[in-house]
Design an enzyme around this catalytic site. Sequence first.
Site, short mmCIF file in Angstrom:
data_model
loop_
_atom_site.label_atom_id
_atom_site.label_comp_id
_atom_site.label_asym_id
_atom_site.label_seq_id
_atom_site.Cartn_x
_atom_site.Cartn_y
_atom_site.Cartn_z
N TRP A 143 60.78 0.83 30.69
CA TRP A 143 61.97 0.04 30.34
C TRP A 143 62.32 0.22 28.86
O TRP A 143 63.46 0.51 28.50
CB TRP A 143 61.66 -1.42 30.66
CG TRP A 143 62.83 -2.35 30.64
CD1 TRP A 143 64.15 -2.03 30.55
CD2 TRP A 143 62.75 -3.78 30.73
NE1 TRP A 143 64.91 -3.17 30.58
CE2 TRP A 143 64.07 -4.25 30.70
CE3 TRP A 143 61.70 -4.68 30.84
CZ2 TRP A 143 64.37 -5.61 30.75
CZ3 TRP A 143 61.98 -6.03 30.91
CH2 TRP A 143 63.31 -6.50 30.86
N HIS B 124 50.55 5.49 24.28
CA HIS B 124 49.75 4.35 24.70
C HIS B 124 48.57 4.14 23.74
O HIS B 124 47.75 3.24 23.95
CB HIS B 124 49.18 4.58 26.10
CG HIS B 124 50.20 4.48 27.21
ND1 HIS B 124 51.14 3.49 27.28
CD2 HIS B 124 50.39 5.24 28.32
CE1 HIS B 124 51.88 3.65 28.38
NE2 HIS B 124 51.46 4.71 29.01
N ARG C 282 52.99 -7.56 27.57
CA ARG C 282 53.37 -8.32 28.76
C ARG C 282 52.21 -9.22 29.12
O ARG C 282 51.06 -8.93 28.73
CB ARG C 282 53.62 -7.30 29.87
CG ARG C 282 54.10 -7.85 31.17
CD ARG C 282 54.25 -6.72 32.17
NE ARG C 282 54.93 -7.15 33.36
CZ ARG C 282 55.08 -6.42 34.46
NH1 ARG C 282 54.62 -5.18 34.49
NH2 ARG C 282 55.71 -6.89 35.51
N SER D 293 49.99 -4.94 38.30
CA SER D 293 50.79 -3.71 38.26
C SER D 293 49.88 -2.48 38.20
O SER D 293 50.08 -1.48 38.90
CB SER D 293 51.72 -3.76 37.04
OG SER D 293 52.53 -2.63 36.98
#
Length: 308
Positions: free
Chosen positions: A73, A115, A137, A145
């Site tokens: 996103w 990452h 998050r 997820s």
Amino acid sequence: MESKESSLETSTPNVSPSAAASNAYALGLTQFQGFWIPSSRVPTSSIISFQKYFQALDDDIIVASKPKAGTTWLKALVFTIVNRHSYTLSNIPLNSENPNLDLSKIPSPRVFSTHLPYSMLADSIKRSNCRIVYITRNPFDIVVSLWHFVRGVHNLPDWPLEDCFEMFCRGEESYGPFWDHALGYWNMSVEKPSNILFMRYEELKEDSVAQTKRLAEFLRFPFSLEEEKIGVVNQIIDFCSFNNLKDLEVNKTGKMPRSIIPSLIPSHKLFFRSGKVGDYINHLSPTAVERLSNVLKEKLSESSLTFN
Ligand SMILES: Nc1ncnc2c1ncn2[C@@H]1O[C@H](COP(=O)(O)OS(=O)(=O)O)[C@@H](OP(=O)(O)O)[C@H]1O
């Protein structure tokens, strides 16, 4: 640095559910510089080369995240905001392909994604004036997820969520521990707020307009009053929304451009599941939620960083 690739691939293609369940090594993770790194995807030698030789430019933009925190996103939003004067939403490369990541061909400002935790970034990035946007998050949604993703990529339909959850609580997960990853960027965002923006998936969902404007300003690509008036902010938000990206042909049928394990080339579809906040309620028991909350409380006790 890596492009939009699976970061959870294993070097053992036929890993069995029981082996995967037992420890991080079975999922191809290696402990390196204090974090669990997917060694097949990012060999430690390439991290060392990156740390030593990568030359950051002052106008570089780096999207940083833990897997499953909202990387896809945020990448779409950053790319679209920065390149909105070069493309229209109908011919933007995101409709059809990954942006070209050949260093010599990337137009300025270069947009990278990683990452890697802050502590592992190249010194030149830390010394430069470049912008880093970090997204995090709530870890309950991240673990669910992650579990879905690993099951999909490794074709492990029977891998129990409990095993994934236990590993997460021990910090044994891709680029984990979660808390150390988030803390590294959080502390630096407090220390250098004009260089590091700390964003949250939930806030982006809750107030997409305010958060997208905040992001654009931080990137030094603010929306003009005229753009706001004609609805450019909302057009970008809609283009980058879960429903739109999920339904693009490239994301319905596309596959990652490369994988060192041919049988495990993840399809783009795996990056789009439910895109919701709080889906963990449907998967984690109240006891599990309490357990992870307690782990976080302990690990973040010295910091002002909190997760709900
Ligand atoms: N555009 C958009 N908007 C909102 N949410 C989105 C979007 N794109 C992907 N997703 C959801 O993000 C989760 C995947 O996380 P990442 O993109 O960080 O994964 S990865 O690091 O690239 O592997 C995964 O979350 P879950 O649905 O909870 O599994 C995706 O569905």
